[in-house]
Design a protein around this motif. Sequence first.
Motif, short mmCIF file in Angstrom:
data_model
loop_
_atom_site.label_atom_id
_atom_site.label_comp_id
_atom_site.label_asym_id
_atom_site.label_seq_id
_atom_site.Cartn_x
_atom_site.Cartn_y
_atom_site.Cartn_z
N VAL A 156 120.00 -99.65 78.74
CA VAL A 156 120.56 -99.50 77.41
C VAL A 156 121.35 -100.75 77.06
CG1 VAL A 156 122.58 -98.26 78.30
CG2 VAL A 156 122.00 -98.10 75.88
N THR A 157 121.10 -101.26 75.85
CA THR A 157 121.82 -102.42 75.35
C THR A 157 122.58 -102.02 74.10
OG1 THR A 157 120.14 -103.94 76.20
CG2 THR A 157 121.63 -104.78 74.49
N ALA A 158 123.88 -102.23 74.12
CA ALA A 158 124.73 -101.90 72.98
C ALA A 158 125.59 -103.10 72.64
CB ALA A 158 125.60 -100.68 73.28
N ASP A 159 125.40 -103.63 71.46
CA ASP A 159 126.21 -104.75 70.99
C ASP A 159 126.18 -105.92 71.97
OD1 ASP A 159 127.10 -103.19 68.70
OD2 ASP A 159 128.35 -102.10 70.13
N GLY A 160 124.98 -106.18 72.51
CA GLY A 160 124.79 -107.33 73.38
C GLY A 160 125.09 -107.10 74.84
N VAL A 161 125.59 -105.92 75.21
CA VAL A 161 125.89 -105.60 76.62
C VAL A 161 124.80 -104.66 77.14
CG1 VAL A 161 127.53 -104.55 78.20
CG2 VAL A 161 128.36 -105.84 76.21
N SER A 162 124.23 -104.96 78.31
CA SER A 162 123.15 -104.16 78.88
C SER A 162 123.56 -103.53 80.20
CB SER A 162 121.90 -105.02 79.09
OG SER A 162 121.41 -105.53 77.87
N LEU A 163 123.21 -102.26 80.38
CA LEU A 163 123.50 -101.54 81.62
C LEU A 163 122.36 -100.57 81.92
CD1 LEU A 163 127.27 -100.55 81.15
CD2 LEU A 163 126.36 -102.25 82.75
N PRO A 164 122.11 -100.31 83.20
CA PRO A 164 121.11 -99.29 83.55
C PRO A 164 121.70 -97.90 83.37
CG PRO A 164 122.10 -100.19 85.54
CD PRO A 164 122.66 -100.99 84.39
N LEU A 165 120.86 -96.96 82.96
CA LEU A 165 121.30 -95.58 82.78
C LEU A 165 120.23 -94.65 83.34
CD1 LEU A 165 122.81 -94.08 79.49
CD2 LEU A 165 121.45 -92.73 81.06
N ARG A 166 120.66 -93.72 84.18
CA ARG A 166 119.73 -92.70 84.69
C ARG A 166 120.15 -91.36 84.10
NH1 ARG A 166 119.34 -88.79 88.52
NH2 ARG A 166 117.24 -88.38 89.31
N LEU A 167 119.34 -90.88 83.16
CA LEU A 167 119.62 -89.63 82.47
C LEU A 167 118.91 -88.50 83.20
CD1 LEU A 167 121.08 -88.68 79.82
CD2 LEU A 167 118.83 -88.81 78.72
N ARG A 168 119.68 -87.52 83.66
CA ARG A 168 119.08 -86.42 84.42
C ARG A 168 118.45 -85.35 83.54
NH1 ARG A 168 123.31 -84.68 89.00
NH2 ARG A 168 124.92 -85.45 87.57
N VAL A 169 118.73 -85.39 82.25
CA VAL A 169 118.10 -84.45 81.33
C VAL A 169 116.61 -84.78 81.24
CG1 VAL A 169 118.08 -83.55 78.98
CG2 VAL A 169 120.24 -84.26 80.03
N LEU A 170 115.74 -83.79 81.46
CA LEU A 170 114.31 -84.03 81.51
C LEU A 170 113.75 -84.38 80.14
CD1 LEU A 170 113.00 -81.17 83.84
CD2 LEU A 170 113.39 -83.56 84.41
#
Length: 471
Positions: free
Chosen positions: A276-290
């Motif tokens: 996910v990139t928000a306002d130029g900052v990027s981070l990995p996200l693991r969403l457990r919702v199927l």
Amino acid sequence: MIALNIAQIAHAVSGEVHLENGDTLDTVVSGAVDTDSRLIEPGGVFVAKPGEETDGHLFVDAAVERGAALALVERRVEASVTQILVPDVVEAIAALAREVVKTVKDAGDLRVVGITGSNGKTTTKNLLARILEGEGETVSPKASFNNEVGAPLTMLRVTGTTKYLVSEFGASAPGEIARLAGLVDPEVGVVLMVGMAHAGGFGGIEATFHAKSELVRALSAGGVAVLNADDARVAAMAPIAAEQGASVRWFGRGPTATDVRADDVVVTASGTSFTVTADGVSLPLRLRVLGEHHVMNALAAIAAATTFGVSLADAVARLETVEIAERWRMQPLGSERVRIINDAYNASPDSMAAALRTLAQITGPDERTVAVLGAMSELGEYAEEEHDRVGLLAVRLGIQRIVVVGDPARRMFLEAVAQGSWDNEAVFFSTADEAFDYLQGELRDGDRVLVKSSNSAGLRFLGDRLGESFS
């Protein structure tokens, strides 16, 4: 609810007071407000709402036994509780909600966000609430409290220390979102998508667009419209925001999602990972919702939360703690042997397609896909065509067993057969009990089973039974 005396409540709802038990106009009431007498707690306010099957006025005594301090009624009843008589209790709780939210806003720093869209409202609401709870006291709807009764009841849970109010706005006809949003004057409005859900009530997709855009029109100058850049109809609401003097914050997966975007999406049976990139900052996200479709809901929640100054890192960390969106929404049940996905609280053509695609995506080469499908409600003249489309899609996705339940959904079965699901690949049952008996004997190790329908079809209970049977 915030503390108000009886005179203030009566003034807010334009009601006639009938005092009991030594109460005066100065008697303060601060308990929760509810239409269900079984949920009333000491000091609460009972709303005697007439219904299609019963009448809340019959349960005033039951509410008093549970400690109700006040009753909102449309006719006086013989009960030992102070009553405020109003012409319409639904309009009264809306007026009371408006007064409560305004009072808290005027006295503090309450921030209000509204969410609407044809699909994804409840999931997005829950994801956003999880993020904001880490910042301060947050009030958000229970379940799908998003209509003319549920939305005001949620608003009435606001207290003097509430920092965020997340309101979910559903509608089955034009004007409803405008009316509900007008109760709280949201400073942030999230529009997820414009689809065929409730198209029968609205009169078509263009009417649905106008109805959903009511939330954007409710924003005041300086507000923020959080819009799905990937949905052309939602994107077309940007000029409406500009007319209101509101700015736009874009989310999505395409190149026009300039504020919050997802890349590198990987879908598995245990959730969805992406960057996910928000306002130029990027981070990995693991969403457990199927479900891959919940990526968009997560992006919308992040876009709204970061508007309030929440850091992306905090938003991601809090989202990764969410295990399910809500009961009966892509809820994993059963076991690794037979996995049941119970997604039968709500259904529209778009959410049905997303759920079927998720089933296909998360099923391995040595596993079998089974779709247990019921009717989609509130489609009006579009019902036959849209049920046919679901049957066609299930076949094209290669779903190996299609189990259609309930006469209103029969066209899904007929279309699946017409498209080549012969030799018992597609079966039909009139009742959930018949389907349960069939599935008890049919399901085997390695099956991945989706149960999907609108609430009215009742298949959520079939999903629960299957989950327990194969746990």
